[in-house]
Write a protein that holds these residues in place. Structure first.
Motif, PDB file in Angstrom:
ATOM      1  N   GLN A   1       1.796   6.674  -7.103  1.00 11.18           N
ATOM      2  CA  GLN A   1       0.761   7.635  -7.481  1.00 11.18           C
ATOM      3  C   GLN A   1       1.223   9.074  -7.265  1.00 11.18           C
ATOM      4  OE1 GLN A   1      -2.489   6.189  -5.100  1.00 11.18           O
ATOM      5  NE2 GLN A   1      -3.202   4.802  -6.710  1.00 11.18           N
ATOM      6  N   ALA A   2       1.997   9.315  -6.220  1.00 10.57           N
ATOM      7  CA  ALA A   2       2.466  10.670  -5.927  1.00 10.57           C
ATOM      8  C   ALA A   2       3.599  11.094  -6.864  1.00 10.57           C
ATOM      9  CB  ALA A   2       2.935  10.759  -4.479  1.00 10.57           C
TER      10      ALA A   2
ATOM     11  N   ALA B   1       0.836  -1.208   0.000  1.00  8.97           N
ATOM     12  CA  ALA B   1       0.000   0.000   0.000  1.00  8.97           C
ATOM     13  C   ALA B   1       0.871   1.259   0.000  1.00  8.97           C
ATOM     14  CB  ALA B   1      -0.926  -0.003   1.204  1.00  8.97           C
ATOM     15  N   ALA B   2       1.955   1.242   0.769  1.00 11.27           N
ATOM     16  CA  ALA B   2       2.855   2.398   0.806  1.00 11.27           C
ATOM     17  C   ALA B   2       3.512   2.602  -0.561  1.00 11.27           C
ATOM     18  CB  ALA B   2       3.912   2.211   1.885  1.00 11.27           C
ATOM     19  N   GLY B   3       3.868   1.513  -1.223  1.00  8.20           N
ATOM     20  CA  GLY B   3       4.466   1.599  -2.552  1.00  8.20           C
ATOM     21  C   GLY B   3       3.503   2.199  -3.561  1.00  8.20           C
TER      22      GLY B   3
ATOM     23  N   PHE C   1      -3.146  -5.926 -12.819  1.00  5.36           N
ATOM     24  CA  PHE C   1      -2.782  -5.010 -11.736  1.00  5.36           C
ATOM     25  C   PHE C   1      -2.316  -3.693 -12.328  1.00  5.36           C
ATOM     26  CE2 PHE C   1       0.320  -2.881  -9.074  1.00  5.36           C
ATOM     27  CZ  PHE C   1      -0.425  -2.701  -7.933  1.00  5.36           C
ATOM     28  N   SER C   2      -2.787  -2.598 -11.760  1.00  7.93           N
ATOM     29  CA  SER C   2      -2.310  -1.264 -12.099  1.00  7.93           C
ATOM     30  C   SER C   2      -2.349  -0.437 -10.818  1.00  7.93           C
ATOM     31  CB  SER C   2      -3.192  -0.597 -13.151  1.00  7.93           C
ATOM     32  OG  SER C   2      -2.817   0.764 -13.276  1.00  7.93           O
ATOM     33  N   PRO C   3      -1.221   0.168 -10.443  1.00 11.17           N
ATOM     34  CA  PRO C   3      -1.227   0.980  -9.222  1.00 11.17           C
ATOM     35  C   PRO C   3      -2.106   2.225  -9.345  1.00 11.17           C
ATOM     36  CG  PRO C   3       0.851   1.239 -10.386  1.00 11.17           C
ATOM     37  CD  PRO C   3       0.077   0.151 -11.093  1.00 11.17           C
ATOM     38  N   TYR C   4      -2.494   2.575 -10.554  1.00  6.86           N
ATOM     39  CA  TYR C   4      -3.353   3.747 -10.758  1.00  6.86           C
ATOM     40  C   TYR C   4      -4.835   3.396 -10.731  1.00  6.86           C
ATOM     41  CZ  TYR C   4       1.106   5.661 -12.117  1.00  6.86           C
ATOM     42  OH  TYR C   4       2.423   6.039 -12.117  1.00  6.86           O
ATOM     43  N   ARG C   5      -5.157   2.109 -10.786  1.00  6.84           N
ATOM     44  CA  ARG C   5      -6.565   1.687 -10.783  1.00  6.84           C
ATOM     45  C   ARG C   5      -7.030   1.152  -9.437  1.00  6.84           C
ATOM     46  NH1 ARG C   5      -6.132  -1.204 -16.391  1.00  6.84           N
ATOM     47  NH2 ARG C   5      -6.335   0.609 -17.731  1.00  6.84           N
ATOM     48  N   GLY C   6      -6.106   0.806  -8.556  1.00  4.71           N
ATOM     49  CA  GLY C   6      -6.508   0.280  -7.261  1.00  4.71           C
ATOM     50  C   GLY C   6      -5.370  -0.424  -6.553  1.00  4.71           C
ATOM     51  N   ALA C   7      -5.642  -0.875  -5.344  1.00  3.37           N
ATOM     52  CA  ALA C   7      -4.618  -1.472  -4.497  1.00  3.37           C
ATOM     53  C   ALA C   7      -4.667  -2.996  -4.504  1.00  3.37           C
ATOM     54  CB  ALA C   7      -4.774  -0.951  -3.070  1.00  3.37           C
TER      55      ALA C   7
END
Length: 119
Positions: free
Chosen positions: A53-54, A46-48, A83-89
């Motif tokens: 995203q930031a 989650a931190a990653g 998986f996409s970090p921009y679409r969800g966790a």
């Protein structure tokens, strides 16, 4: 260096090399075109995800963890996982259902991920 046959490994898509990197005990032990893992879990930091995203910079924030096995082709009953970090966790099925584990995961040469009995 290769992991022991019964070792649990982490696998992730290496976008620079165009293959999958295999990590055992925190160390990359190889790069492969395809890989099959039994008793697999989908692990996401989650931190990653927040950092990606930031900063909009790539980094490894999600892996598939399991035991490597011999497998030649994607099973017919397998469902595609994304998986996409921009679409969800979470890793998700194509319909958006979150996936946390699967009996078998097949990582294909085209970069796709397929799961049998996902939960």
């Amino acid at each position: 260096m290769r992991p022991p046959a019964t070792a649990t490994v982490d696998a992730y898509r290496n976008l620079s090399r165009g293959c999958f990197s295999v990590r055992c005990a925190g160390r990359v032990v190889g790069h492969v075109e395809t890989l099959a893992l039994s008793d697999a879990r989908f692990v996401v930091s989650a931190a990653g995800i927040r950092r990606v995203q930031a900063r909009h910079q790539r980094e490894v924030v999600a892996v598939v963890r399991g035991t490597p096995i011999e497998s030649r082709a994607v099973p017919r009953e397998a469902l595609r996982v994304r998986f996409s970090p921009y679409r969800g966790a979470h890793f998700t099925l194509e319909d958006g259902t979150p996936v946390r584990a699967a009996a078998l995961v097949h990582l294909a040469a085209d970069g796709s991920c397929w799961a049998v009995d996902p939960t």
